[in-house]
Structures are given as C-alpha cells and as structure tokens.
Write an enzyme that holds these catalytic residues in place. Structure first.
Site, PDB file in Angstrom:
ATOM      1  N   HIS A  12       8.137  -3.013  -3.807  1.00  0.00           N
ATOM      2  CA  HIS A  12       7.587  -3.598  -2.586  1.00  0.00           C
ATOM      3  C   HIS A  12       8.639  -4.224  -1.664  1.00  0.00           C
ATOM      4  CE1 HIS A  12       4.573  -5.178   0.016  1.00  0.00           C
ATOM      5  NE2 HIS A  12       5.002  -6.421  -0.146  1.00  0.00           N
ATOM      6  N   ASP A  68       0.826  -1.212   0.000  1.00  0.00           N
ATOM      7  CA  ASP A  68       0.000   0.000   0.000  1.00  0.00           C
ATOM      8  C   ASP A  68       0.862   1.266   0.000  1.00  0.00           C
ATOM      9  OD1 ASP A  68       1.092  -0.103   2.471  1.00  0.00           O
ATOM     10  OD2 ASP A  68      -0.780   0.032   3.592  1.00  0.00           O
ATOM     11  N   CYS A 104       4.775  -0.088   2.812  1.00  0.00           N
ATOM     12  CA  CYS A 104       5.290  -1.404   3.194  1.00  0.00           C
ATOM     13  C   CYS A 104       6.665  -1.325   3.817  1.00  0.00           C
ATOM     14  CB  CYS A 104       5.279  -2.348   1.998  1.00  0.00           C
ATOM     15  SG  CYS A 104       6.082  -1.652   0.563  1.00  0.00           S
TER      16      CYS A 104
END
Lengths: 266, 322
Positions: free
Chosen positions: A260, A83, A86
């Site tokens: 990510h 989101d 992270c």
C-alpha cells in the site's frame, strides 16, 4: 441485482457448478471491496502522522522504531483507499496538489499531459476508447489552473467516477511508456512475459498493484520525480527511501507499507 | 434515446460513442444497442472463413454493466454454433467471467473480434464452451443463415456486408485480431492459475464438462470438483489433490475447502437457489451421463452439509486456540 441473480441461476440450470463458483468469487470480492470502500475514502484529509502509531502494537519494536525515524522527516499523512489503485491515486493527487500554487510548473505539466494522448494513439491505443479518460485528466488539470481550494481537488479525487478515470489514464500512460521503452524494461519482467503481456496483465487492468517498474515508468512518462519511503518489517530501525527516477528532485513523497501507498508531507 | 439517459454518465457517454462507431455493418461484425436500452446490445459476427464456421453468421447479446467500461461486458450467443453454448455467458477473459483482466480501454469492438478469434480455438470444457465435431459445426454454420432475431428485427442473411473478393481485414481489424490473440493467451493462462498448479492439471480440469461417455464422466467429474475448490483453498491447502485416483474420499481439509466454496456460492445466490443446484443434471441427458452427475452432485452436496457441521465445530476450536 435481480438480473444478476437471474443470470446466475440460469447459469446453474445449464449445468456447471464452476459458473456459480466463479460468480461467487466475484461476488465475494465485490463484498470485500465494498467493505473497504465504506471505511476508507479514496483520498483522506491530511492527518497528523501520529495516527500511524495506533496501527501498530506498542511492543512491535521494528515498526515503532521505524515510525520514530519517519517522524523526524515528515509531519503529516494523507491516506488512500487500499484498492490496488492506491499508487496511482496517491501520485495523481499529490502531484496536482503540489502544482496548485506553482502555475509555471502546472503549465509545463499541462503541455506534457495534453501531448500524451497522441503518443498513446501513435502506439496503437484506440483513440475513442482512451479519450474519455484523457479528457477527465485534462479537466482536472484545468480545474487546478483556476486555483481551486484544496477541498475542491479533494472532492474530485473522492468522486469515484472521476477518480477512477484518472487512475485509468495514469495506468495507460504507464503502459505506454513501458511499451515505448520495451528494450530497457523487458529485462525486469518476470515469468517470461513480453512487455505487452505484462502491461495487459499487470498495468492496464484496474486494481493491479504497482511495483518499482510501474513507478519508474510513470515518473518518466510525466517527467515528475517521486520519493518513496519504504517501511516494512526488515531489519535496521530506519525507513529507507528511493527516488524515482534516480537523481531527481522530488516534491512528491509517498509512504510504502507492504501492499500500500499513502502520501507524506514534511 | 438521447433524452432518456444522463449524458454525464461516463458509461452513457462511452456507449453512445461506441454505437456511433459501430453503426454500419462491416463484413465481419456488427453490433448496435437495442432501441429501448443502451445497456443491451445485439451483435452479429461472421464465422472465420478458414474454419468449420465458414459461411456461418452468428447472433448474440451483449449486456453492459452500469460501470462500463470500468467493468467488462457479458456476451451471450443466441445462434447455435457448436463452440459456445447458447443463452449462456461466455467464458473469455474479455467477458464478465474474468473481470480482473478486462481493460477499460477495450471496447465492444474488441469483444466482437475476440469472439471471432476464439471460435476456432478448442473449448476444452471452459465455462460456456462446447466441442462439437467439425461436421456438426459446419451444419450449424449453414443453418445459422436462417436465424432471424425478433428483438432487433434482423436476419442473418443481411446482417453483415457480403464478403468481397478482396476482403482483407483493415489494418485496424488486424490490430484488434492481435489483441484477440493476446486475450486468448490470457484466458488460457488464467485458467491454469485458477485450476491450481500445472498445465496438465488444467487440461484434466477443463475437460470436466465436455464428457462424451458416462464412464469418462464419472472419473473426470470429481477432478473438476476438486479443482474448482483449489483456488479458494490455495491458502490453507497448498498440496493439491492427487490426480490419479478417480473417486476417493476427500481429506478433511479438502472437505473444508469445498465447504468454503459452497458457502461462498450460497452467499451469492438467492435463498431458494439451492434447488437450482440440482437442476443441471437433466440437461445433460443427451449422453445418458445425466443421472451420474446427479448422483455425484447429490452425494457431494450431502457430504458438504454433513461436513459443514464438522467444519463449524473445528473452526470454533481453531479460533479458540488463537
């Protein structure tokens, strides 16, 4: 919701389509976020590293080779929700988890954390707007002092309010450190922005992704060493790691795949 | 009020704190929650002394989302002022229209000071902005003192502390003002990125709804339309439309992009809201540009509907190829 709709139709009455357009983007983004939230917990349980295998095609040799390399060094993974927050969430959880059984280090960390609010206030942050975030962060550290079960810590990190407040505070610490050391960091800022502008655009707002510069700043601000394994489509067949700050002795291992961060365990 | 809310809610905790912090009016601003709703506030701000808003005191509403301070407040002015439209959410990066730049460590005070800081800046057609002449603004400033708000039972004459001769803003205010400058910069730059590419394009775009004559409007309106489309189209349509041709047929790609945006808009609306889409025009009849807008909007809407079919067909084929 009804109110929102009322307001959006009111906006259109006033005459400009771009208002509805603006709100449509926001609504769509919210929807995407909601979908991500429904399928990913903020911080997952610890899973066997082999779960990654399923995420890549069997004939995707670049990633399959790198996965093999990763298996040599790590056994488990804990995933975080993609989101935009992270890195902070992964760092926050992994660090507190590592301190659960190390009360000496935990005490040291508590002192650093307790003092950090004053540093931010001295730098010009308004006290009453940051103290809720700081308090939540301290609450969590105090929770760790009581040596809770891992599940309790995990629950706290999966409580959206609490978890987001910790993320905000970690963002503030990152911003604070970048601004304090602006003489050093301003050489790394792209687009002719000042450090302050960079912090207000890329660090403090929620959901803004993190880069090297954020990681270095947070690691230094809290005096914690972080190792990041980089796994991307680059040549080489092995994952590359980087320790922040350089030369540290890291106890936190993060896996970076483009866009990510997740947590790794040996 | 204390009993009505869950004190464990972060938003309630924070808003209580802010209400206490802003309890007493200052010379420049004041804001308090309504008696029966902690999530709706009314505020008054003094027009900056060295501007056309000198002598004006302006009143408005602040609506706070349940996720505050993680999500930004919405700001709506109630006093006619010639800079912001009345009764409409203001487009600052600090308010609800640019949530991506809102920071949880900002507060209602930050928002108020940003509003004051924003008043003398050019509206340039940003959402909710007006570009009235200095004379009109000065007249409105004078008139603003007569405004009384029934909801929060206050009169603009007594809403703020009177200005004193040594009314230098406190250090804290100056700091906040700097912050407002920062926000302003950001509002502009975010407009530029939203509009697509270069700064001069943003100018064309932003002047889109502050037209003065019908003729100007017909040429500018399509620009605004196209530019609105471009952010969503960014991925599939990197070449932005040529700015120099006023009204020209849209390429299929652009239409598709436009269609995208319309679908998104529709999704965000109630089913019956398509009627509201045609409502804007009559509001603009001060300049008799209204009918032209109506025609353009209707034409585009029709085009959109037609090309939706084509688009759907294309999309189908496209997927098939994959």
């Amino acid at each position: 919701m009804a109110k929102e709709q009322k307001e959006s139709s009111q906006g259109e009455m006033e005459g400009v389509n771009c208002l509805a357009y603006d709100e449509a983007i926001i609504a769509q983004q919210d929807k995407i976020q909601q979908e991500i939230a429904n399928t990913n917990p903020l911080v997952s349980d610890r899973q066997d590293l082999s779960v990654l295998q399923k995420e890549y095609a069997e004939d995707d040799t670049v990633y399959q080779l790198k996965l093999k390399d990763l298996y040599k060094k790590y056994a488990y993974i804990r995933k975080t929700r993609p989101d935009g927050n992270c890195f902070y969430r992964a760092f926050g959880f992994a660090h507190l988890e590592s301190l659960l059984e190390n009360s000496k280090e935990l005490q040291k960390f508590k002192e650093v954390a307790a003092k950090s609010k004053l540093d931010l206030v001295n730098e010009g942050f308004t006290e009453f707007t940051i103290e809720d975030f700081h308090n939540t962060f301290m609450d969590l550290i105090e929770l760790c002092e009581k040596q809770p079960s891992l599940q309790e810590l995990l629950n706290s990190f999966n409580d959206q309010n609490m978890s987001d407040y910790v993320v905000v505070y970690l963002r503030l610490l990152t911003s604070g450190y970048l601004q304090r050391e602006h003489g050093f960091f301003e050489h790394f800022i792209e687009g002719g922005r000042t450090i302050k502008e960079f912090c207000q655009q890329e660090v403090e707002p929620m959901s803004k992704e993190s880069d090297h510069i954020h990681i270095i700043a947070l690691a230094k601000a809290l005096n914690v060493s972080i190792l990041v394994e980089y796994m991307d489509r680059g040549e080489g067949g092995t994952v590359n790691h980087h320790v922040f700050p350089e030369g540290g002795d890291p106890r936190i291992f993060l896996l970076y795949r483009p866009g990510h961060y997740d947590i790794l365990y040996k | 009020m204390e009993n009505k809310y869950n004190l464990k809610s972060p938003a309630v905790k924070r808003l209580m704190k802010e209400a206490a912090e802003l309890r007493d009016p200052t010379e420049h601003y004041h804001a308090q929650p309504l008696e029966d709703n902690l999530f709706e506030w009314h505020f008054s701000v003094r027009g900056p002394p060295d501007s056309d808003f000198d002598g004006g005191v302006y009143h408005g509403r602040i609506v706070l989302p349940p996720e505050y301070p993680m999500k930004p407040p919405s700001i709506i002015l109630l006093t006619p002022n010639g800079r912001f439209e009345v009764g409409k959410k203001i487009c600052l990066s600090i308010s609800g229209h640019h949530p991506e730049t809102w920071q949880p460590s900002w507060s209602i005070r930050t928002a108020l000071i940003a509003i004051i800081g924003f008043m003398p800046t050019k509206g340039e057609g940003a959402i909710g902005s007006l570009d009235y002449t200095p004379e009109e603004r000065r007249a409105l400033a004078k008139k603003s003192q007569d405004f009384c708000c029934e909801a929060c039972d206050c009169s603009m004459r007594s809403a703020l502390l009177p200005l004193t001769s040594n009314s230098n803003p406190s250090a804290e205010d100056r700091q906040a003002k700097e912050l407002a400058q920062q926000i302003k910069f950001k509002a502009e730059s975010s407009l530029v990125t939203q509009a697509g590419t270069s700064a001069d394009k943003a100018l064309t775009v932003t002047s889109g709804d502050s037209f003065t004559s019908a003729e100007q409007q017909t040429t500018e309106r399509p620009h605004a339309e196209q530019a609105e489309v471009s952010p969503a189209a960014g991925v599939e349509d990197p070449q932005t439309p040529d700015e120099n041709s006023p009204i020209r047929p849209l390429s299929p790609r652009q239409r598709r992009a436009q269609q995208h945006s319309r679908q998104a808009q529709r999704a965000a609306r109630e089913p019956g809201a398509s009627r509201a889409m045609f409502a804007p025009a009559p509001r603009h009849n001060e300049s008799h540009a209204g009918s032209v807008v109506l025609i353009v909007v209707l034409t585009l809407a029709l085009a959109a509907l037609i090309f939706r079919r084509i688009y759907l067909a294309n999309e189908y084929k496209f997927n098939y190829d994959l």
